[in-house]
Design an enzyme around this catalytic site. Structure first.
Site, mmCIF file in Angstrom:
data_model
loop_
_atom_site.group_PDB
_atom_site.id
_atom_site.type_symbol
_atom_site.label_atom_id
_atom_site.label_comp_id
_atom_site.label_asym_id
_atom_site.label_seq_id
_atom_site.Cartn_x
_atom_site.Cartn_y
_atom_site.Cartn_z
ATOM 1 N N HIS A 1 -7.000 0.668 -16.781
ATOM 2 C CA HIS A 1 -6.593 -0.600 -16.176
ATOM 3 C C HIS A 1 -5.547 -1.271 -17.067
ATOM 4 O O HIS A 1 -5.300 -0.829 -18.198
ATOM 5 C CB HIS A 1 -7.796 -1.536 -15.984
ATOM 6 C CG HIS A 1 -8.590 -1.766 -17.232
ATOM 7 N ND1 HIS A 1 -8.156 -2.547 -18.270
ATOM 8 C CD2 HIS A 1 -9.803 -1.298 -17.609
ATOM 9 C CE1 HIS A 1 -9.063 -2.565 -19.221
ATOM 10 N NE2 HIS A 1 -10.078 -1.796 -18.858
HETATM 11 P P1 TYD Z 1 -14.207 -2.573 -18.328
HETATM 12 O O1 TYD Z 1 -13.293 -3.553 -18.967
HETATM 13 O O2 TYD Z 1 -13.777 -1.975 -17.026
HETATM 14 O O3 TYD Z 1 -14.582 -1.414 -19.351
HETATM 15 P P2 TYD Z 1 -13.670 -0.270 -20.012
HETATM 16 O O4 TYD Z 1 -12.250 -0.744 -19.992
HETATM 17 O O5 TYD Z 1 -14.196 -0.124 -21.388
HETATM 18 O O6 TYD Z 1 -13.870 0.986 -19.259
HETATM 19 O O7 TYD Z 1 -15.623 -3.279 -18.151
HETATM 20 C C1 TYD Z 1 -16.747 -2.568 -17.665
HETATM 21 C C2 TYD Z 1 -17.721 -3.573 -17.098
HETATM 22 O O8 TYD Z 1 -18.258 -4.372 -18.155
HETATM 23 C C3 TYD Z 1 -17.073 -4.520 -16.102
HETATM 24 O O9 TYD Z 1 -17.526 -4.232 -14.791
HETATM 25 C C4 TYD Z 1 -17.551 -5.887 -16.505
HETATM 26 C C5 TYD Z 1 -18.249 -5.743 -17.799
HETATM 27 N N1 TYD Z 1 -17.611 -6.519 -18.888
HETATM 28 C C6 TYD Z 1 -18.119 -7.778 -19.178
HETATM 29 O O10 TYD Z 1 -19.061 -8.271 -18.560
HETATM 30 N N2 TYD Z 1 -17.542 -8.483 -20.212
HETATM 31 C C7 TYD Z 1 -16.516 -7.992 -20.928
HETATM 32 O O11 TYD Z 1 -16.022 -8.673 -21.878
HETATM 33 C C8 TYD Z 1 -15.986 -6.697 -20.588
HETATM 34 C C9 TYD Z 1 -14.833 -6.109 -21.359
HETATM 35 C C10 TYD Z 1 -16.569 -6.003 -19.574
#
Ligand code: TYD
Length: 166
Positions: free
Chosen positions: A80
């Site tokens: 993303h």
């Molecule tokens: P995401 O940012 O998509 O993870 P990555 O980039 O590491 O694959 O986040 C995964 C899930 O975690 C998302 O659905 C929401 C939750 N999340 C939070 O609740 N707070 C946060 O600060 C982050 C980064 C994610």
């Protein structure tokens, strides 16, 4: 050490937040602002310590910290971009690779030490992979969690880049 596709040439973790301060005011956008940043290391026979202060060691005020761990072998995280969020990524333990793409250029960075990290500016697509067993990916972020700040498909990211470029 970082590897790149030849479009970026980071020579290692040499940048400073001060250098960034100038770039933030008048520098390029996108991946050209991504940079490995050396962190202070307080060495001690009892074990090392690395502090990170917002606006000093990283070029933004830190409003959130999160970390990923227990990552299964072969898994990929990220996938993303963020419209406004800036992040600083550290391999607090183990190692992994960070792949960046601003729609024009691509670069990858291998992180494997707790005393340097990768600054990722806004509007850069990223994914993380090749996590070693037991690795911990520590992320400092410039703002609170906001799903509206995410761009979650690459096509949407490219459309947004084109819109921003006018
Ligand atoms: P995401 O940012 O998509 O993870 P990555 O980039 O590491 O694959 O986040 C995964 C899930 O975690 C998302 O659905 C929401 C939750 N999340 C939070 O609740 N707070 C946060 O600060 C982050 C980064 C994610």
């Amino acid at each position: 050490m970082p590897t790149t596709d030849g479009l970026l040439s980071p020579n290692g973790p040499v940048a400073t937040a001060r250098l960034f301060a100038g770039r933030l005011q008048c520098g390029p956008m996108g991946i050209d602002r991504a940079q490995l940043i050396d962190l202070r290391k307080v060495s001690d026979p009892k074990g090392n310590l690395t502090p990170i202060e917002g606006g000093l060691d990283v070029p933004f005020e830190i409003r959130r910290v999160y970390y990923t761990y227990d990552i299964p072998g072969g898994e990929t995280r990220g996938g993303h971009a963020h419209r406004a969020l800036e992040e600083f990524i550290v391999a607090a333990s183990g190692s992994f690779e960070v792949f960046l793409d601003d729609g024009l250029k691509r670069a990858s960075f291998f992180l494997n030490r707790s005393y340097y990290g990768l600054y990722v500016p806004q509007m850069v697509w990223r994914h993380l992979s090749n996590f070693s067993s037991g690795s911990v990916c520590l992320v400092l972020a410039s703002d609170r969690y906001d799903e509206a700040d995410y761009i979650r498909t690459y096509d949407h990211f490219i459309e947004t880049v084109k819109t921003l470029e006018g």
